[in-house]
Design a protein around this motif. Sequence first.
Motif, PDB file in Angstrom:
ATOM      1  N   PHE A 143      -8.341 -35.240  66.876  1.00 60.08           N
ATOM      2  CA  PHE A 143      -9.521 -34.772  66.105  1.00 60.08           C
ATOM      3  C   PHE A 143      -9.478 -35.107  64.436  1.00 60.08           C
ATOM      4  CE2 PHE A 143     -11.726 -31.820  63.598  1.00 60.08           C
ATOM      5  CZ  PHE A 143     -13.044 -31.964  64.200  1.00 60.08           C
ATOM      6  N   ALA A 144      -8.242 -34.578  64.049  1.00 63.41           N
ATOM      7  CA  ALA A 144      -8.009 -34.841  62.593  1.00 63.41           C
ATOM      8  C   ALA A 144      -8.131 -36.137  62.150  1.00 63.41           C
ATOM      9  CB  ALA A 144      -6.739 -34.063  62.036  1.00 63.41           C
ATOM     10  N   ARG A 145      -7.365 -37.252  62.778  1.00 66.84           N
ATOM     11  CA  ARG A 145      -7.515 -38.462  62.506  1.00 66.84           C
ATOM     12  C   ARG A 145      -8.915 -39.071  62.284  1.00 66.84           C
ATOM     13  NH1 ARG A 145      -4.253 -41.200  66.431  1.00 66.84           N
ATOM     14  NH2 ARG A 145      -2.768 -39.758  65.677  1.00 66.84           N
ATOM     15  N   LEU A 156     -14.170 -40.947  60.093  1.00 63.65           N
ATOM     16  CA  LEU A 156     -15.539 -40.864  59.865  1.00 63.65           C
ATOM     17  C   LEU A 156     -16.111 -40.604  58.212  1.00 63.65           C
ATOM     18  CD1 LEU A 156     -16.325 -39.197  63.149  1.00 63.65           C
ATOM     19  CD2 LEU A 156     -16.899 -41.642  62.347  1.00 63.65           C
ATOM     20  N   ARG A 157     -15.128 -39.582  57.835  1.00 60.12           N
ATOM     21  CA  ARG A 157     -15.553 -39.210  56.449  1.00 60.12           C
ATOM     22  C   ARG A 157     -15.292 -40.139  55.505  1.00 60.12           C
ATOM     23  NH1 ARG A 157     -12.568 -37.940  52.582  1.00 60.12           N
ATOM     24  NH2 ARG A 157     -10.701 -37.586  53.619  1.00 60.12           N
ATOM     25  N   ILE A 174     -17.516 -28.162  64.837  1.00 59.44           N
ATOM     26  CA  ILE A 174     -17.582 -29.719  65.134  1.00 59.44           C
ATOM     27  C   ILE A 174     -19.210 -29.922  65.026  1.00 59.44           C
ATOM     28  CG2 ILE A 174     -17.626 -31.405  67.302  1.00 59.44           C
ATOM     29  CD1 ILE A 174     -14.936 -29.715  68.010  1.00 59.44           C
ATOM     30  N   GLU A 175     -20.115 -29.236  65.388  1.00 63.57           N
ATOM     31  CA  GLU A 175     -21.557 -29.464  65.243  1.00 63.57           C
ATOM     32  C   GLU A 175     -21.841 -29.626  63.910  1.00 63.57           C
ATOM     33  OE1 GLU A 175     -23.075 -26.247  67.585  1.00 63.57           O
ATOM     34  OE2 GLU A 175     -22.855 -27.344  69.274  1.00 63.57           O
ATOM     35  N   ASP A 215     -18.519 -37.859  68.976  1.00 63.55           N
ATOM     36  CA  ASP A 215     -18.238 -38.925  68.074  1.00 63.55           C
ATOM     37  C   ASP A 215     -16.673 -38.514  67.321  1.00 63.55           C
ATOM     38  OD1 ASP A 215     -19.809 -40.887  68.744  1.00 63.55           O
ATOM     39  OD2 ASP A 215     -21.234 -40.509  67.258  1.00 63.55           O
ATOM     40  N   LEU A 216     -16.726 -37.367  67.237  1.00 62.01           N
ATOM     41  CA  LEU A 216     -15.659 -36.436  66.604  1.00 62.01           C
ATOM     42  C   LEU A 216     -14.347 -36.184  67.471  1.00 62.01           C
ATOM     43  CD1 LEU A 216     -17.263 -34.136  64.333  1.00 62.01           C
ATOM     44  CD2 LEU A 216     -15.743 -35.901  63.653  1.00 62.01           C
TER      45      LEU A 216
END
Length: 81
Positions: free
Chosen positions: A9-11, A16-17, A53-54, A66-67
């Motif tokens: 998740f972190a990766r 994405l950021r 997450i949302e 997508d996350l």
Amino acid sequence: MPRALVELFARRLRELRESAGLTQEGLAARCGLNRTHVYFLEQEHRSPKLETIEKLARGLGVQPRDLLPDLPHPVSKRRAK
């Protein structure tokens, strides 16, 4: 959330950021989160809640899924008749 999922998740969050051209502070502002919260998520120090997450997905303009890493679905075990 299992450690391996937190890592994935972190990766994904970082990817994405960065692809959106956002800093941690910029993403946090878009999501209504504290910058240190985004930092801790990216550094695998926190496990994200569904609500987070949302918020992150909305801030990034993506779907919540997508996350999350693509994981194979477990095969259900049925009893033989």
